[in-house]
Design a protein around this motif. Sequence first.
Motif, mmCIF file in Angstrom:
data_model
loop_
_atom_site.group_PDB
_atom_site.id
_atom_site.type_symbol
_atom_site.label_atom_id
_atom_site.label_comp_id
_atom_site.label_asym_id
_atom_site.label_seq_id
_atom_site.Cartn_x
_atom_site.Cartn_y
_atom_site.Cartn_z
ATOM 1 N N ARG A 1 0.837 -1.357 -0.237
ATOM 2 C CA ARG A 1 -0.199 -0.066 -0.531
ATOM 3 C C ARG A 1 0.902 0.989 -0.015
ATOM 4 O O ARG A 1 0.531 1.944 -0.487
ATOM 5 N N THR A 2 1.939 1.307 0.824
ATOM 6 C CA THR A 2 3.047 2.312 1.058
ATOM 7 C C THR A 2 3.533 2.638 -0.849
ATOM 8 O O THR A 2 3.802 3.702 -0.627
ATOM 9 N N GLU A 3 4.030 1.267 -1.466
ATOM 10 C CA GLU A 3 4.492 1.432 -2.969
ATOM 11 C C GLU A 3 3.399 2.525 -3.890
ATOM 12 O O GLU A 3 3.872 3.006 -4.621
ATOM 13 N N LEU A 4 2.127 1.623 -3.484
ATOM 14 C CA LEU A 4 1.025 1.670 -5.063
ATOM 15 C C LEU A 4 1.077 3.555 -4.530
ATOM 16 O O LEU A 4 0.672 4.667 -5.002
ATOM 17 N N GLN A 5 0.798 3.917 -2.692
ATOM 18 C CA GLN A 5 0.981 5.447 -2.982
ATOM 19 C C GLN A 5 1.627 6.124 -3.388
ATOM 20 O O GLN A 5 1.874 7.599 -3.811
ATOM 21 N N ALA A 6 2.778 5.605 -3.951
ATOM 22 C CA ALA A 6 3.847 6.345 -4.156
ATOM 23 C C ALA A 6 3.425 6.282 -5.582
ATOM 24 O O ALA A 6 3.928 7.798 -6.069
ATOM 25 N N ASP A 7 2.835 5.264 -6.085
ATOM 26 C CA ASP A 7 2.624 5.554 -7.720
ATOM 27 C C ASP A 7 1.485 6.214 -7.854
ATOM 28 O O ASP A 7 1.698 7.118 -9.273
ATOM 29 N N CYS A 8 0.989 6.398 -7.208
ATOM 30 C CA CYS A 8 -0.184 7.319 -7.130
ATOM 31 C C CYS A 8 0.191 8.890 -7.235
ATOM 32 O O CYS A 8 -0.135 9.598 -8.244
ATOM 33 N N TYR A 9 1.008 9.344 -5.967
ATOM 34 C CA TYR A 9 2.042 9.869 -6.167
ATOM 35 C C TYR A 9 1.968 11.473 -7.558
ATOM 36 O O TYR A 9 2.259 11.867 -7.948
ATOM 37 N N ALA A 10 2.845 9.796 -7.734
ATOM 38 C CA ALA A 10 3.593 9.755 -8.764
ATOM 39 C C ALA A 10 2.477 10.805 -10.136
ATOM 40 O O ALA A 10 2.669 11.500 -11.249
ATOM 41 N N GLY A 11 1.829 9.550 -9.920
ATOM 42 C CA GLY A 11 0.667 10.204 -11.419
ATOM 43 C C GLY A 11 -0.177 11.420 -11.023
ATOM 44 O O GLY A 11 0.086 12.668 -12.372
ATOM 45 N N ILE A 12 -0.433 11.527 -9.605
ATOM 46 C CA ILE A 12 -0.528 13.618 -8.957
ATOM 47 C C ILE A 12 0.293 14.641 -10.195
ATOM 48 O O ILE A 12 -0.117 15.593 -10.934
ATOM 49 N N TRP A 13 1.552 14.324 -9.881
ATOM 50 C CA TRP A 13 2.814 15.017 -10.668
ATOM 51 C C TRP A 13 2.855 15.216 -11.759
ATOM 52 O O TRP A 13 3.083 16.314 -12.793
ATOM 53 N N VAL A 14 2.665 14.352 -13.008
ATOM 54 C CA VAL A 14 2.553 13.865 -14.486
ATOM 55 C C VAL A 14 0.991 15.006 -14.645
ATOM 56 O O VAL A 14 1.507 15.819 -15.211
ATOM 57 N N ALA A 15 0.368 14.542 -14.216
ATOM 58 C CA ALA A 15 -1.330 15.852 -14.274
ATOM 59 C C ALA A 15 -1.244 17.411 -14.097
ATOM 60 O O ALA A 15 -1.413 17.802 -14.324
ATOM 61 N N HIS A 16 0.285 17.870 -12.881
ATOM 62 C CA HIS A 16 0.098 18.659 -12.530
ATOM 63 C C HIS A 16 1.677 19.095 -13.661
ATOM 64 O O HIS A 16 2.238 20.470 -12.760
ATOM 65 N N ALA A 17 2.709 18.557 -13.863
ATOM 66 C CA ALA A 17 3.728 18.413 -14.607
ATOM 67 C C ALA A 17 4.238 19.444 -15.248
ATOM 68 O O ALA A 17 5.242 20.657 -15.238
ATOM 69 N N THR A 18 3.191 19.908 -16.151
ATOM 70 C CA THR A 18 3.169 21.839 -17.119
ATOM 71 C C THR A 18 3.268 22.970 -16.184
ATOM 72 O O THR A 18 3.257 23.534 -16.194
ATOM 73 N N GLU A 19 3.085 22.938 -14.466
ATOM 74 C CA GLU A 19 2.912 23.523 -14.299
ATOM 75 C C GLU A 19 4.635 24.029 -13.540
ATOM 76 O O GLU A 19 4.332 25.292 -12.490
ATOM 77 N N SER A 20 5.057 22.869 -13.904
ATOM 78 C CA SER A 20 6.810 23.870 -12.676
ATOM 79 C C SER A 20 7.476 24.229 -14.035
ATOM 80 O O SER A 20 7.159 24.194 -15.374
ATOM 81 N N LYS A 21 7.717 24.878 -13.074
ATOM 82 C CA LYS A 21 8.345 26.014 -13.877
ATOM 83 C C LYS A 21 10.177 26.420 -13.243
ATOM 84 O O LYS A 21 10.572 25.532 -11.965
ATOM 85 N N ASP A 22 11.523 26.528 -13.954
ATOM 86 C CA ASP A 22 12.604 26.822 -13.285
ATOM 87 C C ASP A 22 12.611 28.066 -12.580
ATOM 88 O O ASP A 22 11.778 29.104 -13.032
ATOM 89 N N LYS A 23 13.565 28.639 -12.430
ATOM 90 C CA LYS A 23 13.794 29.624 -11.381
ATOM 91 C C LYS A 23 13.682 31.351 -12.344
ATOM 92 O O LYS A 23 13.337 32.231 -11.788
ATOM 93 N N ASN A 24 13.402 31.042 -13.517
ATOM 94 C CA ASN A 24 13.650 32.265 -14.255
ATOM 95 C C ASN A 24 11.402 32.751 -14.657
ATOM 96 O O ASN A 24 11.231 33.231 -14.909
#
Length: 329
Positions: free
Chosen positions: A232-255
């Motif tokens: 269950r711990t590992e699958l939750q980390a998989d789920c968190y990875a999926g959350i990041w993918v869903a929002h990945a284009t929100e990530s920006k560099d320092k500029n």
Amino acid sequence: MTFNDNAQLDTSQVTSGGSGGFGGGGGGMGGGPVVGGIGGLILMLIFALFGGNLTGGPDSSGGGSTGSSGSSYGSGLNGYAQDTQDVSGSNDSVAQAIEQCKTGADANRDDTCRIVGTVNAVQDYWGSALPKFTNGRTQYENVPTVIFSGQTSSGCGTASSQMGPFYCPTDRKVYIDAAFFQELTNKYGADGGALAKEYVVAHEYGHHVQDLLSALGRAQQDPKGAESGSVRTELQADCYAGIWVAHATESKDKNGNTLLKPVTDDDIKSALSAASAVGDDRIQQKAQGRVTPESWTHGSSEARQKWFMTGYEKGDLNSCDTFNVDSVE
């Protein structure tokens, strides 16, 4: 996913594993438990089937090492270790490779730079998302990734190439062997696409999020079985990875430049290929010709894909509560 060519990479979030490659004495894992070691799962299964010394030490009957489930296993499968060293070179060469990582274009052409860029993107996302998900109760804390070749030291003991990527809660660092992505594709059948690799990094940072939320210890309390705390711990980390993918284009560099281009259907297929490749059932079938769910530590291929997609489709931390469902399958 593809990085925007002009995005700037921040190499301060990544370090190399120090000097020296694989070889020498293979001390066992000390310190705290290792969490989320995908390669550790693979090697534990191989050790159970064949025995042997899995960390390169001269004596397979001596002290054990602690893998991702907290179980002990011996140390070395000579061919595997030598293959990795041939591919990845020394930790000095890893340090040189990191120095070359400047832009998103570098991340698109080079796996080491892709790790750097993914670490940047994942941590930028959780830095703003985690306080929102927890109504300000939990702040995200940046932690480094150590890219190494063969072996290096960690707060959880000796990190070796056989363990694959893992998160060490003792020193709060992610460890990734430089050659792991080739192993994931060549030996375990992931498709080699960009998001297959980025998923691995995001999964390990999912364990860091669990650590910050005080959820990580549940893996050690109930370490084996298809519905265990470890799974269950590992699958939750998989789920968190999926959350990041869903929002990945929100990530920006320092500029303020967007780091990643929008995710595509092919990207998702690539991530699912990696999730499937590291399912307990698939690895067991490959290693021993049979499946034994009572010994699972990470979850089936189907469950790993399911929970990644749950995170991706829901995009919310509450959707990833793997501990309060009757079955994770």
